[in-house]
Design a protein around this motif. Structure first.
Motif, short mmCIF file in Angstrom:
data_model
loop_
_atom_site.label_atom_id
_atom_site.label_comp_id
_atom_site.label_asym_id
_atom_site.label_seq_id
_atom_site.Cartn_x
_atom_site.Cartn_y
_atom_site.Cartn_z
N ALA A 618 0.84 -1.20 0.00
CA ALA A 618 0.00 0.00 0.00
C ALA A 618 0.88 1.25 0.00
N THR A 619 1.96 1.21 0.76
CA THR A 619 2.91 2.34 0.76
C THR A 619 3.47 2.57 -0.63
N PHE A 620 3.79 1.47 -1.29
CA PHE A 620 4.33 1.57 -2.65
C PHE A 620 3.31 2.16 -3.62
N LEU A 621 2.05 1.74 -3.50
CA LEU A 621 1.03 2.18 -4.45
C LEU A 621 0.61 3.63 -4.24
N GLU A 622 0.85 4.17 -3.07
CA GLU A 622 0.41 5.53 -2.78
C GLU A 622 0.94 6.54 -3.78
N ASP A 623 2.16 6.33 -4.25
CA ASP A 623 2.79 7.32 -5.13
C ASP A 623 2.64 6.98 -6.61
N ILE A 624 1.87 5.97 -6.94
CA ILE A 624 1.63 5.62 -8.35
C ILE A 624 0.43 6.41 -8.84
N GLY A 625 0.66 7.28 -9.84
CA GLY A 625 -0.41 8.15 -10.29
C GLY A 625 -1.03 7.75 -11.62
N ALA A 626 -0.21 7.31 -12.57
CA ALA A 626 -0.73 6.99 -13.90
C ALA A 626 -1.63 5.75 -13.83
N GLN A 627 -2.75 5.82 -14.53
CA GLN A 627 -3.73 4.74 -14.47
C GLN A 627 -3.16 3.43 -15.02
N GLU A 628 -2.42 3.51 -16.12
CA GLU A 628 -1.83 2.29 -16.69
C GLU A 628 -0.84 1.66 -15.71
N GLU A 629 -0.09 2.51 -15.04
CA GLU A 629 0.88 2.00 -14.06
C GLU A 629 0.16 1.38 -12.87
N GLN A 630 -0.95 1.97 -12.48
CA GLN A 630 -1.73 1.41 -11.38
C GLN A 630 -2.25 0.01 -11.72
N GLN A 631 -2.78 -0.13 -12.92
CA GLN A 631 -3.28 -1.44 -13.34
C GLN A 631 -2.16 -2.47 -13.40
N LYS A 632 -0.99 -2.05 -13.86
CA LYS A 632 0.15 -2.96 -13.94
C LYS A 632 0.56 -3.44 -12.54
N CYS A 633 0.60 -2.52 -11.60
CA CYS A 633 1.00 -2.87 -10.23
C CYS A 633 0.00 -3.83 -9.59
N LEU A 634 -1.29 -3.60 -9.84
CA LEU A 634 -2.30 -4.50 -9.28
C LEU A 634 -2.23 -5.88 -9.92
N LYS A 635 -1.92 -5.93 -11.20
CA LYS A 635 -1.78 -7.22 -11.87
C LYS A 635 -0.60 -7.99 -11.31
N LEU A 636 0.52 -7.30 -11.08
CA LEU A 636 1.68 -7.95 -10.48
C LEU A 636 1.36 -8.47 -9.08
N ALA A 637 0.58 -7.69 -8.34
CA ALA A 637 0.20 -8.12 -6.99
C ALA A 637 -0.66 -9.38 -7.04
N GLU A 638 -1.56 -9.44 -7.99
CA GLU A 638 -2.40 -10.64 -8.14
C GLU A 638 -1.55 -11.85 -8.51
N GLU A 639 -0.57 -11.66 -9.40
CA GLU A 639 0.29 -12.77 -9.80
C GLU A 639 1.11 -13.31 -8.62
N GLU A 640 1.45 -12.45 -7.69
CA GLU A 640 2.24 -12.87 -6.54
C GLU A 640 1.38 -13.35 -5.38
N GLY A 641 0.07 -13.37 -5.58
CA GLY A 641 -0.82 -13.88 -4.55
C GLY A 641 -1.07 -12.92 -3.40
N LEU A 642 -0.89 -11.64 -3.60
CA LEU A 642 -1.14 -10.66 -2.55
C LEU A 642 -2.64 -10.41 -2.40
N ASP A 643 -3.03 -9.95 -1.23
CA ASP A 643 -4.44 -9.64 -0.95
C ASP A 643 -4.74 -8.27 -1.54
N VAL A 644 -5.10 -8.24 -2.81
CA VAL A 644 -5.29 -6.98 -3.52
C VAL A 644 -6.42 -6.17 -2.92
N ALA A 645 -7.49 -6.83 -2.48
CA ALA A 645 -8.64 -6.11 -1.92
C ALA A 645 -8.22 -5.32 -0.67
N ARG A 646 -7.50 -5.98 0.23
CA ARG A 646 -7.05 -5.28 1.44
C ARG A 646 -6.03 -4.20 1.10
#
Length: 936
Positions: A618-646
């Motif tokens: 969450a700390t890492f995502l706070e500073d991500i502004g571009a929408q495409e970059e946000q989607q990329k980060c969430l996709k990587l989180a899903e691939e690594e099995g992170l709790d994306v919802a939380r």
């Protein structure tokens, strides 16, 4: 070993003197054939008595010695550019020895006029560090866009992550460590190639050389980890539970088995993990030295045409025998290998210099574990007898005792009189009048630590010396214990076992060495890691790494190494002190976040505990502004099995609580109603929860929370933007998700109250916007009546009448629009005041997980805005001359069905009653009932 060189005696018996070195006649011969130059003689005398390290190179540069391969002589001690990166002890600086090598055949003036270029050479100087050579290269056709050190470091981040993902299973852990080593070697090779083209004073590339040294240290460390832990893991799997079967026991009981020193040694290594791993340390140190050595053995073979040792001394003896010259009184008169010791005399000056250079190279080969190459060098330099002296250490083994058939007789292996050879080597290494490196050569082979250490100049040299002697003593003790023999073995001195130390004591002695350079190197972080790995002290290693992590000056490359060491230890089940390991991993994640390594963060966050995963990502995502970059980060989180919802929920909560941790403002009106950058950040944060429909309920809940904050300070424009961030189909999506999940038509209390609050927000914003539109229309949209034209001309009166006609039309239009806007505003405000099922911002369903903070906020919003809405509604009705409805507003507020009166304090209620009384007076003025009822 089968090569045969002519004996020295055969040369002495020949009538003709061997040809001096081609290209240049030795100094000795020149003195005979030319007039004596006094100044030159004084210089030669000075050189003869000057210590070797301070003397200039006198060896001729003809065919006998390749000038391009002349050994490094000009050595300058300089401080490393990265001294503070390696050591954390205040007040101490790491020393790095680099050599400036110039070709003796080059013109010095021309060299000064050429751009000096720094390059790594994989050739060791004798201090055990890498060398940097200044070569004659210009940068005319070379363009380097970025710092190679930085590029190499960034590539290592990616390569380590890829290796970690591809080899994550327990059975692949050793392959993983090997891949780390390979990655470091690959980047080190690149830096070495690039460094050949670097300009020393180029600011962008100042750290390149120090990065190369760091990579060399790291590569060696991973090599050690692979070697030792491979043995330890295999031992844990059962190799060290050494149990002899019956056949082995029978063999051990027989004298035949014990006749083989090789068998005894092999048996010792199998059963004793301490001895075996000590030998692995020696092998590791020799391998590291061999890799740095490169082509040094080839460079050392400076004799080409005449593989004869000491040819200048031989030439002098031959000329003396022919009575053509007189031998110097201090020069030997015989030329066997022991002549210098027996006669206590010296060789020719040139031969002494060559001998020292030769022995120095020979020791380097022994240090690198390249005994066969050392023997080849002996043959190449005309000393086959010395090659034979290096052979006596081999353990005795007669394969004929163990052969299944007796038809073929195999030769005896090893030295049957090894004890005699070893005793002789020990005494030879103890002779003070023998050159340092010659004593060190035989000390290394006979276990004489006292004679070996003076030739060592680095931390790794010292560790090699101690452990090599330790293994030698352990093997010797075992052989003498089990080896049955009819003859009395030659005894070894008491000093042989006096220095037998445990590994822990070895490192303490090295840290207290009299050599300052070695003491400083012992504090090098990589050497410290290597020490703990050799000792097998994993808890101590983790504690030390944690202390480095606590140190604010801990460099990023070190954090990467520490993190991957922790992951390795965790994989093999040795992650003691889990809190410290977690702190090290978190430090590495923080470093990745600070360096914007977007593609790496998710993978390493997944190595943390679940709670830290949420907070760190969450700390890492706070500073991500571009929408495409946000989607990329969430996709990587899903691939690594992170709790994306939380994680996304936490991101939004952290952003919206960033400015005001207490969430809810204390005042009902903002000082500045404009939308600030912080407000925009809160609004944009909702986007994190919109990408995935599964997160839509949480998106609506977070949007409601943000809108509550804005509405509390009457930032209605910001609240509207937050509302519009939620897709229009969100309610349908929430119902669909619930039906898919449960199959029930009734939403959960939590989702139901979320949707209700969302609709309350919509009703309120619609009401506020409608009132603003009415207010603007009433006060700013009213047409202005044209000025009168009394007493004017006919033309003026006609124009006035035309303007009045236009005014009346505009006024009628305005009144019509005002009536429509008034009814719309009235209805929308009543939608808020009379909101169904309990009222505006009141939950209809009882939620077992009730949020007390949310309930308090909604209650405060009702008290803030319901009185204001009632006052605004009265203003609309009164100014629109809808006096009856304005007066009847009191009945709505007093109704027990809606309980709106509960939201008024005494002051606000009195103010509203005063306004309602004005409407009542207006009704009286119109001859109507003052309470709004029809008069009969």
């Amino acid at each position: 070993m089968d090569r045969k060189a002519p004996s020295l005696q055969s040369f002495l018996e020949q009538g003709d003197s061997p040809a001096p070195r081609p290209g240049e006649t030795g100094k000795t011969f020149k003195r005979r054939s030319s007039n004596i130059n006094l100044q030159r003689s004084i210089k030669l005398l000075d050189e003869a008595v000057t210590p070797y390290v301070n003397r200039a190179v006198r060896t001729p540069k003809g065919n006998l010695r390749d000038s391009g391969l002349t050994p490094i002589r000009h050595e300058t001690q300089i401080e490393s550019d990265t001294q503070n990166l390696f050591l954390f002890t205040p007040g101490k600086k790491a020393k790095s020895v680099r050599s400036q090598t110039f070709d003796d055949t080059q013109n010095t003036t021309a060299l000064r006029n050429t751009t000096n270029v720094v390059s790594f050479r994989q050739e060791p100087n004798y201090e055990g560090t890498m060398t940097i050579e200044l070569t004659d290269v210009t940068l005319s056709n070379i363009t380097i866009d970025e710092d190679p050190a930085r590029k190499a470091t960034q590539e290592l981040y990616l390569e380590f992550k890829d290796s970690l993902k591809q080899q994550s299973a327990l059975h692949q852990v050793l392959d993983l460590v090997a891949s780390y080593e390979s990655a470091c070697a690959k980047q080190l090779s690149k830096i070495q190639q690039i460094s050949k083209c670097l300009v020393r004073n180029q600011p962008k590339l100042q750290k390149t050389c120090s990065t190369g040294e760091q990579l060399l240290f790291e590569k060696n460390t991973w090599k050690l980890v692979h070697s030792l832990f491979k043995d330890r893991l295999e031992s844990d799997a059962g190799r060290d539970s050494f149990e002899m079967d019956d056949s082995d026991g029978d063999i051990l009981k027989t004298s035949v088995w014990g006749l083989s020193e090789q068998n005894i040694s092999s048996r010792l290594f199998e059963k004793d993990a301490n001895v075996r791993q000590s030998q692995l340390v020696v092998d590791w140190l020799e391998t590291c030295a061999a890799e740095v050595l490169g082509d040094q053995p080839k460079n050392a073979k400076f004799f080409v045409d005449q593989p004869v040792a000491w040819e200048n001394t031989l030439h002098n003896l031959q000329k003396s025998k022919q009575k053509l010259q007189t031998i110097n009184s201090r020069q030997v008169t015989e030329l066997d290998p022991d002549a210098t010791l027996r006669q206590n005399k010296v060789l020719d000056d040139l031969d002494q210099e060559d001998e020292r250079y030769f022995l120095q190279n020979l020791f380097v080969l022994i240090r690198a574990g390249q005994l066969e190459k050392a023997q080849e060098l002996c043959h190449a330099c005309g000393q086959p007898w010395r090659a034979a002296t290096l052979e006596g250490w081999r353990l005795l083994h007669d394969p004929n005792y163990y052969a299944k058939t007796s038809s073929d007789i195999s030769p005896l292996e090893g030295n049957p009189h090894r004890d005699v050879w070893k005793a002789v080597c020990w005494r030879l290494a103890s002779e003070d009048n023998i050159y340092l490196y010659e004593r060190a050569i035989y000390a290394a082979l006979s276990g004489n630590l006292t004679a070996l250490l003076p030739a060592c100049s680095s931390w790794m040299d010292y560790v090699w010396a101690y452990f090599k002697v330790k293994v030698d003593v352990d093997v010797e003790k075992e052989i003498r214990l089990l080896h049955p023999t009819d003859r009395m073995l030659d005894s070894l001195p008491q000093e042989y076992t006096a220095k037998l130390l445990e590994a822990q004591e070895v490192f303490k002695e090295i840290a207290a060495s009299s050599d300052e350079n070695v003491r400083i190197q012992s504090e090098n972080v990589f050497h410290t890691i290597q020490k703990y790995i050799i000792l097998g002290d994993v808890p101590g290693l983790i504690e030390t790494m944690y202390q480095w992590h606590q140190n604010r000056s801990c460099p990023p490359y070190l954090i990467r190494v520490l993190a991957h060491l922790v992951l390795f230890l965790r994989t093999i089940g040795q992650d003691y002190q889990k809190e410290l390991c977690e702190a090290i991993l978190k430090a590495y994640v923080e470093d990745l976040i600070s360096k914007k390594h977007t593609s790496l963060v998710a993978h390493y966050v997944s190595k943390l505990n679940p709670e830290d995963q949420v907070q760190m990502y969450a700390t890492f995502l706070e500073d991500i502004g571009a929408q495409e970059e946000q989607q990329k980060c969430l996709k990587l989180a899903e691939e690594e099995g992170l709790d994306v919802a939380r994680i996304t929920k936490t991101v939004v909560e952290r952003i919206r609580m960033r400015e005001n941790p207490n969430m809810f403002p204390k005042t009902s009106l903002a000082v500045d109603l404009s939308i600030t950058e912080e407000d925009k950040a809160k609004i944009d944060a909702i986007q994190w929860l919109v990408f995935d429909e599964a997160h839509r309920p949480e998106a609506v809940r977070q949007a409601n929370a943000i809108m509550r904050t804005f509405i509390a300070v009457k930032k209605h424009a910001a609240a509207r933007l937050a509302f519009e961030k939620i897709p229009s189909d969100s309610i349908d999506v929430i119902y669909h998700l619930w039906h898919t999940k449960t199959g029930s038509s009734d939403l959960s209390s939590k989702d139901s109250n979320t949707i209700r609050e969302y609709m309350c927000m919509k009703a309120y914003l619609d009401a506020v916007e409608s009132f603003n539109d009415w207010f603007s229309l009433y006060h700013q949209g009213r047409p202005s009546k044209p000025a009168g034209a009394e007493g004017g001309s006919f033309t003026d009166q006609v124009a006035y009448e035309h303007k009045m006609k236009q005014f009346n039309q505009e006024y009628d239009r305005w009144m019509y629009n005002l009536q429509i806007q008034t009814r719309t505003t009235r209805d929308r405000i009543f939608n808020v005041l009379l909101f169904l099922d309990g009222g505006w911002l009141v939950d209809a369903d009882e939620d077992p997980e009730k949020d007390a903070s949310r309930q308090d906020q909604m209650s405060r919003l009702r008290k803030l805005h319901i009185p204001a809405l009632c006052l605004n509604l009265h203003t609309v009705l009164h100014l629109s001359e809808m006096y009856v409805e304005a007066v009847q507003l009191a009945d709505v507020i007093a109704s027990e069905q809606y309980h709106l009166y509960r939201e008024f304090d005494k002051e606000s209620l009195q103010h509203l009653l005063v306004q309602i009384s004005k409407s009542s007076l207006a009704l009286l003025d119109g001859n109507k009932d003052p309470l709004g009822y029809d008069m009969v």
